[in-house]
Enzyme design. Structure first.
Site, short mmCIF file in Angstrom:
data_model
loop_
_atom_site.label_atom_id
_atom_site.label_comp_id
_atom_site.label_asym_id
_atom_site.label_seq_id
_atom_site.Cartn_x
_atom_site.Cartn_y
_atom_site.Cartn_z
N TYR A 140 0.65 -1.58 0.02
CA TYR A 140 -0.15 -0.16 -0.38
C TYR A 140 1.51 1.29 0.07
CZ TYR A 140 -4.30 -2.74 0.45
OH TYR A 140 -5.83 -3.33 0.39
N GLU A 187 -8.68 -7.37 4.81
CA GLU A 187 -7.73 -8.24 4.36
C GLU A 187 -7.19 -8.91 5.76
OE1 GLU A 187 -5.63 -6.51 1.18
OE2 GLU A 187 -7.75 -5.23 0.31
C1 HEM Z 1 -6.46 1.74 -1.40
C2 HEM Z 1 -5.72 1.25 -2.86
C3 HEM Z 1 -5.95 0.22 -3.50
C4 HEM Z 1 -7.15 0.74 -4.48
C5 HEM Z 1 -8.44 1.85 -3.82
C6 HEM Z 1 -7.35 -0.64 -5.25
C7 HEM Z 1 -8.81 -1.15 -5.57
C8 HEM Z 1 -8.60 -2.33 -6.76
C9 HEM Z 1 -9.85 -2.84 -7.55
C10 HEM Z 1 -11.04 -1.79 -7.64
C11 HEM Z 1 -9.86 -3.88 -7.72
C12 HEM Z 1 -10.54 -4.09 -8.50
C13 HEM Z 1 -11.30 -5.50 -8.17
C14 HEM Z 1 -12.60 -5.77 -9.19
O1 HEM Z 1 -12.68 -6.56 -9.26
O2 HEM Z 1 -13.72 -5.25 -9.03
C15 HEM Z 1 -8.31 -3.58 -6.98
C16 HEM Z 1 -7.65 -5.12 -7.52
C17 HEM Z 1 -6.22 -5.99 -7.48
N1 HEM Z 1 -5.22 -4.88 -6.78
FE1 HEM Z 1 -5.97 -2.63 -5.59
N2 HEM Z 1 -6.42 -1.42 -4.95
C18 HEM Z 1 -5.51 -0.77 -4.19
C19 HEM Z 1 -4.54 -1.28 -3.51
C20 HEM Z 1 -3.38 -2.23 -4.40
C21 HEM Z 1 -2.25 -2.36 -3.76
C22 HEM Z 1 -1.36 -1.89 -2.89
C23 HEM Z 1 -1.74 -3.81 -4.60
C24 HEM Z 1 -0.31 -4.73 -4.43
C25 HEM Z 1 0.36 -3.54 -5.32
C26 HEM Z 1 -2.88 -3.85 -5.25
C27 HEM Z 1 -2.85 -4.74 -6.76
C28 HEM Z 1 -4.34 -4.98 -6.69
C29 HEM Z 1 -4.07 -6.97 -7.83
C30 HEM Z 1 -2.52 -7.03 -7.96
C31 HEM Z 1 -5.82 -6.55 -8.31
C32 HEM Z 1 -6.44 -7.67 -8.61
C33 HEM Z 1 -5.71 -6.88 -10.34
C34 HEM Z 1 -6.29 -7.68 -11.93
O3 HEM Z 1 -7.08 -8.56 -11.76
O4 HEM Z 1 -6.70 -7.15 -12.77
N3 HEM Z 1 -3.97 -3.08 -4.75
N4 HEM Z 1 -7.83 -3.12 -6.29
#
Ligand code: HEM
Ligand SMILES: Cc1cc2nc3c(=O)[nH]c(=O)nc-3n(C[C@H](O)[C@H](O)[C@H](O)COP(=O)(O)OP(=O)(O)OC[C@H]3O[C@@H](n4cnc5c(N)ncnc54)[C@H](O)[C@@H]3O)c2cc1C
Length: 404
Positions: free
Chosen positions: A98, A140
């Site tokens: 994060y 989480e």
């Molecule tokens: C406040 C911070 C964050 C927000 C608001 C956020 C938001 C999101 C959202 C909206 C999704 C899509 C969920 C869905 O499937 O509908 C997602 C997926 C994902 N996020 Fe985050 N995220 C955050 C932080 C992070 C961090 C720190 C990481 C790691 C570096 C991360 C890695 C991922 C990955 C790998 C996916 C799945 C991506 C995919 O399958 O294309 N996210 N996140």
């Protein structure tokens, strides 16, 4: 809770931030993957990155979160956070990441909005980010604890004990933990991430719903081969699973995740309506199998649309499961019907002539256009929106405020 000073600054700058989100996220991901290329190996889905889908999902969620906080500073949009937390848990996002995302996201905001980002404005958006990140990290951690996992330690090896061809495009893999330990607890409707090494050496993750009952020691996933497109690189995980994975091979799977589950205490005694199209049948079959395995007396209605009976994956199994429940029926629609399903209706799903049980918990899964049409029909038939739960087989671009 967002402080009053920050709320005023976020309200004043939300239109500018929202208007520039595409540019902000393009710069954010560009810089982050340039400096931290390891995040593209075994974490981010590169097809989603290439198509822009994940970028829009993240951007949309932060804007949606900020707007919700402004409307009601004391509450948090739990449905939105819960879906993200489940997805993060299934791909193994860790708390320290994060800080990385924060650094590149805020660097991009400052670059795109320039002088408009005064130190006060930056601090206000910082507050929004860390409220969201804190809520996600908390959820989480709870999910990992419930599943008995240490954060970031979500992966286990599973042996393919059976590979079955369901239709020309769809294959099922029945799996048992390779380490001989018990299978992790799962809930009907959940999915796992599958982690594979692609031919170029990069690891990729994709999610697959559990298509069998999560009650025993075996788990099953059912994978549709995505049609190749000539204009994009051949990096499809579904293609690799179809082409290379055989009985006796091992697969790396995450712990189960997903918040669209059958045994939600809020509606555990209500009738169940399962509405799907195409490969969207997989979580529905898992739920049906769970109802059978637990001897459920709940009334169940299965509604499914497909191109033809031959294309309908898990069709015979669905019929069999319905027959084994005390109060269940199924209606199928096919664009091209055939003798295998003489009672099926012709064409796209049309709920006009279908009697829906009162006060049912409705589950929806399939391509987005199908889900929009089905949801509209359900609501016209009197089903309240809060009773309809849906699973999207991609980043969720269907959140309130982003639906087309
Ligand atoms: C406040 C911070 C964050 C927000 C608001 C956020 C938001 C999101 C959202 C909206 C999704 C899509 C969920 C869905 O499937 O509908 C997602 C997926 C994902 N996020 Fe985050 N995220 C955050 C932080 C992070 C961090 C720190 C990481 C790691 C570096 C991360 C890695 C991922 C990955 C790998 C996916 C799945 C991506 C995919 O399958 O294309 N996210 N996140
Ligand atoms: C919660 C959840 C549950 C799921 N359950 C199931 C399930 O039970 N069964 C199932 O079969 N699937 C399921 N899916 C979908 C699955 O995770 C994969 O998305 C699917 O298998 C396609 O992955 P792929 O790697 O084969 O294709 P990808 O490589 O991800 O390609 C997907 C699409 O993007 C296009 N694309 C690829 N690269 C680019 C590019 N560079 N530019 C533009 N477009 C590009 C491809 O042509 C293709 O149309 C689920 C998804 C989720 C999120």
């Amino acid at each position: 809770m967002l402080s009053a000073e920050s709320a005023a600054l976020v309200r004043a700058t939300l239109p500018a931030v929202a208007g520039a989100l595409d540019e902000i996220t393009a710069r954010f991901y560009g810089a982050m993957f340039r400096d931290r290329p390891e995040l593209l190996d075994g974490l981010f889905n590169r097809a989603n990155q290439a198509s822009g889908a994940q970028r829009r999902a993240l951007a949309g969620s932060i804007a949606a979160f900020a707007s919700a906080l402004l409307r009601n500073p004391d509450t948090r949009p739990d449905t939105l956070l819960s879906r993200i937390a489940h997805k993060h848990t299934s791909v193994g996002v860790t708390d320290d990441q994060y800080t990385i995302v924060h650094k590149y996201l805020f660097g991009a905001i400052a670059e795109v909005l320039g002088d408009a980002v005064t130190p006060e404005v930056a601090a206000a958006w910082d507050e929004v980010y860390w409220l969201m990140a804190g809520a996600l990290i908390g959820q989480e951690a709870r999910l990992c604890q419930e599943a008995g996992l240490r954060p970031g330690r979500v992966w286990r090896r599973w042996t393919v004990v059976e590979r079955r061809t369901e239709t020309p495009d769809v294959v099922s893999f029945l799996l048992r933990p390779a380490d001989g330990e018990a299978a992790p607890r799962a809930r009907a409707g959940q999915y796992v991430s599958v982690r594979v090494r692609m031919p170029d050496g990069v690891h990729q993750l994709r999610q697959y719903s559990l298509s069998s009952t999560p009650d025993g020691e075996l788990r099953r996933i059912t994978v549709k081969r995505v049609a190749r497109r000539s204009d994009v690189p051949d990096d499809e995980v579904s293609d690799l699973l179809h082409a290379q994975v055989r009985e006796g091979d091992e697969l790396t799977l995450s712990a189960p995740a997903g918040d669209v589950v059958l045994d939600d205490p809020a509606d555990a005694t209500h009738p169940v309506v399962l509405v799907s199209a195409g490969i969207g049948c997989t979580p529905m079959t898992g739920m049906l199998a769970h109802l059978v395995a637990t001897g459920s007396p709940r009334p169940v209605l299965v509604l499914h649309a497909d191109r033809s009976p031959a294309d309908h994956a898990l069709r015979i199994e669905t019929r069999d499961l319905v027959d084994r429940l005390p109060d269940a029926r199924a209606v199928f629609w096919y664009e091209r019907p055939g003798p295998a399903e003489p009672d099926a209706r012709q064409g796209l799903m049309d709920l006009g002539g279908v009697r829906l049980p009162d006060d049912a918990a409705v589950f929806l899964c399939g391509p987005l256009p199908f889900m929009r049409a089905a949801r509209e029909q359900l609501m016209r038939a009197g089903v309240p929106a809060r009773r309809i739960r849906y699973e999207v087989f991609g980043p969720d671009l269907w959140q309130p405020g982003t639906a087309a």
